[in-house]
Write an enzyme that holds these catalytic residues in place. Structure first.
Site, PDB file in Angstrom:
ATOM      1  N   CYS A 287     -15.971   8.668  -2.603  1.00 36.84           N
ATOM      2  CA  CYS A 287     -15.494   6.971  -1.351  1.00 36.84           C
ATOM      3  C   CYS A 287     -15.893   7.049  -0.130  1.00 36.84           C
ATOM      4  O   CYS A 287     -15.404   7.886   0.781  1.00 36.84           O
ATOM      5  CB  CYS A 287     -15.056   6.813  -1.888  1.00 36.84           C
ATOM      6  SG  CYS A 287     -14.661   4.596  -1.204  1.00 36.84           S
TER       7      CYS A 287
ATOM      8  N   CYS B  70     -15.443   1.414   4.276  1.00 34.27           N
ATOM      9  CA  CYS B  70     -17.357   1.245   3.832  1.00 34.27           C
ATOM     10  C   CYS B  70     -16.905  -0.473   3.224  1.00 34.27           C
ATOM     11  O   CYS B  70     -15.592  -0.078   2.474  1.00 34.27           O
ATOM     12  CB  CYS B  70     -17.503   1.611   2.858  1.00 34.27           C
ATOM     13  SG  CYS B  70     -19.474   1.529   2.410  1.00 34.27           S
TER      14      CYS B  70
ATOM     15  N   CYS C  27     -21.031  -8.690  -2.784  1.00 33.87           N
ATOM     16  CA  CYS C  27     -20.313  -9.504  -3.996  1.00 33.87           C
ATOM     17  C   CYS C  27     -20.457 -10.836  -3.598  1.00 33.87           C
ATOM     18  O   CYS C  27     -20.214 -11.640  -3.135  1.00 33.87           O
ATOM     19  CB  CYS C  27     -18.901  -9.023  -4.518  1.00 33.87           C
ATOM     20  SG  CYS C  27     -18.185 -10.075  -5.487  1.00 33.87           S
TER      21      CYS C  27
ATOM     22  N   CYS D 200     -23.303   1.036  -3.483  1.00 32.18           N
ATOM     23  CA  CYS D 200     -22.874   2.016  -3.402  1.00 32.18           C
ATOM     24  C   CYS D 200     -23.327   2.996  -2.853  1.00 32.18           C
ATOM     25  O   CYS D 200     -23.627   3.323  -3.328  1.00 32.18           O
ATOM     26  CB  CYS D 200     -21.922   2.739  -4.259  1.00 32.18           C
ATOM     27  SG  CYS D 200     -20.466   3.381  -3.900  1.00 32.18           S
TER      28      CYS D 200
ATOM     29  N   ASP E  67       1.077  -1.353  -0.439  1.00 30.73           N
ATOM     30  CA  ASP E  67      -0.088  -0.061  -0.057  1.00 30.73           C
ATOM     31  C   ASP E  67       1.051   1.463   0.165  1.00 30.73           C
ATOM     32  O   ASP E  67       0.821   2.352   0.601  1.00 30.73           O
ATOM     33  CB  ASP E  67      -1.052  -0.494   1.233  1.00 30.73           C
ATOM     34  CG  ASP E  67      -1.900   0.272   0.746  1.00 30.73           C
ATOM     35  OD1 ASP E  67      -2.565   0.730   0.088  1.00 30.73           O
ATOM     36  OD2 ASP E  67      -2.875   0.763   1.460  1.00 30.73           O
TER      37      ASP E  67
ATOM     38  N   CYS F 160     -19.627  -2.714  -1.207  1.00 28.21           N
ATOM     39  CA  CYS F 160     -19.381  -3.457  -2.486  1.00 28.21           C
ATOM     40  C   CYS F 160     -19.025  -4.355  -1.856  1.00 28.21           C
ATOM     41  O   CYS F 160     -19.349  -5.306  -3.546  1.00 28.21           O
ATOM     42  CB  CYS F 160     -18.388  -2.469  -2.977  1.00 28.21           C
ATOM     43  SG  CYS F 160     -17.091  -2.251  -2.351  1.00 28.21           S
TER      44      CYS F 160
END
Length: 426
Positions: free
Chosen positions: A285, A312, A319, A269, A205, A315
């Site tokens: 977002c 969050c 899935c 979303c 990251d 999403c």
């Protein structure tokens, strides 16, 4: 992502072993006819490249025996260190450059200026780290070990309890930056013992790396419409990490996408941040708003955030592929007590010292106390507007924050208090 939403930047420690670096570069130059030209970086670039160099005491030459390294061996080492899958990618990502530039031009990166500052280096690993020939990619499952069946329904149900704060799954355990970075470093050291002196740099990251692009090119999964990487047998609940190396390894092949006509992630979303399949506007977002965004949150977006106070998962929770998500084999990502599902009034009462104590070793600590209070205030305002049973405690907690040193905290507390429904006359 490291955490896949990828809105964070980890620290990278740099070390230099000049003699090994030069020896390593010389060996590559001798073999350029076999594996392409190795561009020798200038000394300053060399110093920036070598995160760590390991000298194999058994080696009689600096030439690594790449042929003796099988992908099966690399996978075994990775699994021993807790990784779910290892891949190898090349460094030619030029086909991703147009999409990156268009995303930046649209302003979808929001206030993450570092993404624009680095420009196309994000799509050019050999420019970011001179001397890079291959990239080892890795993914690590992070679903807590105690996660029960039907977790997706449970997670969506948390959003129906407005008086409590919801923290994204990936942040409920230990800070993943530390876990992945240490284990990637160990993997690189094992590789160096096997091959000989090795120049490398570890990322998890860490800007500016196109982690999802490298992951998909190396077969760790395909890019979902929510922009996260998906795997048929593991969903999307995994961290990503990379090791840039100065050795040519055979790339692992990509996999076919399997989203089909599904649009569940786009439809669910809450802020409509997925503006089109495979396109995310970070400015909308909730992960960006609660973590990366340092200032005031746009008023129209606040009611849409619900009780999400750090990240969050919507999403991912809807899935279909995440029914195959795997729990982590590591205790590091077990859920810590006292962070998720706590009373918002309680969270608003934390002093900075208490915040730092309770989030020690957690990724949550990086946002700081002010953003934590800001996020909790937004969630409290949404709870008050919905007539939460704990309205009195929420009101008192918000009133106590009207005198906070930060204008951001004061303003969000004032907004939250203004969400209390007006009482009808008579």
């Amino acid at each position: 992502m490291a955490h896949q939403r990828g809105f964070t930047c980890a620290q990278i420690s740099l070390q230099t072993d000049k003699s090994i670096a030069q020896e390593r570069l010389a060996g590559q130059l001798l073999r350029k006819g076999l594996r392409g030209v190795f561009i020798r970086p200038v000394q300053e670039q060399m110093r920036s490249f070598y995160n760590h160099s390991v000298n194999n005491p058994k080696a009689q030459t600096s030439t690594p025996d790449v042929a003796a390294l099988s992908m099966a061996q690399l996978q075994t080492w990775g699994q021993e260190l807790g990784f779910s899958q290892i891949g190898v990618a090349g460094v030619d990502l030029h086909s991703a450059e147009a999409g990156l530039l268009a995303w930046l031009e649209a302003g979808f990166h929001g206030g993450m200026d570092y993404m624009q500052r680095h420009g196309l280096k994000r799509a050019r690993p050999a420019e970011l780290v001179p001397g890079t020939i291959s990239v080892i990619t890795a993914r690590m499952d992070y679903l807590p070990r105690s996660t029960p069946p039907g977790w997706q329904t449970i997670e969506m149900g948390r959003l129906q309890r407005p008086g409590t704060g919801t923290v994204a799954l990936y942040a409920r355990g230990r800070d993943y930056h530390k876990v992945l970075r240490n284990r990637l470093q160990t993997l690189a050291e094992r590789l160096a013992v096997h091959l000989g002196p090795l120049g490398h740099r570890v990322f998890t990251d860490s800007a500016p790396v196109l982690e999802a692009e490298l992951a998909t090119r190396s077969g760790l999964g395909w890019r979902g419409k929510h922009t996260l990487v998906l795997h048929r047998e593991a969903g999307s609940l995994f961290f990503l990490g990379e090791i840039f190396i100065d050795v040519a390894l055979a790339p692992t092949p990509p996999v076919e996408p399997h989203c089909g006509v599904c649009s569940a992630c786009i439809d669910v979303c809450p802020t409509q941040a997925i503006v089109a399949p495979y396109q995310l506007d970070a400015r909308r977002c909730i992960s960006y708003l609660t973590i990366e965004h340092a200032g005031s949150i746009d008023v129209p977006l606040r009611p849409l955030m619900g009780n999400r106070i750090y990240g969050c998962d919507d999403c991912q929770s809807v899935c279909p592929w995440n029914k195959y998500a795997r729990t982590s084999r590591l205790p590091d990502f077990d859920e810590r007590a006292g962070l998720n599902g706590q009373s918002l009034a309680h969270l608003l009462s934390w002093s900075e010292a208490e915040f730092l104590q309770r989030t020690e070793g957690s990724a949550i600590r990086r946002i700081g106390h002010v953003r934590w209070l800001r996020n909790a205030a937004v969630a409290a305002g949404n709870a008050l507007r919905m007539g939460d049973a704990g309205a009195s405690a929420l009101r008192d907690a918000l009133l106590a924050r009207l005198g906070h040193d930060s204008e951001i905290v004061r303003e969000h507390a004032q907004w939250a208090l203004a969400q209390i429904p007006m009482q009808a006359d008579g």
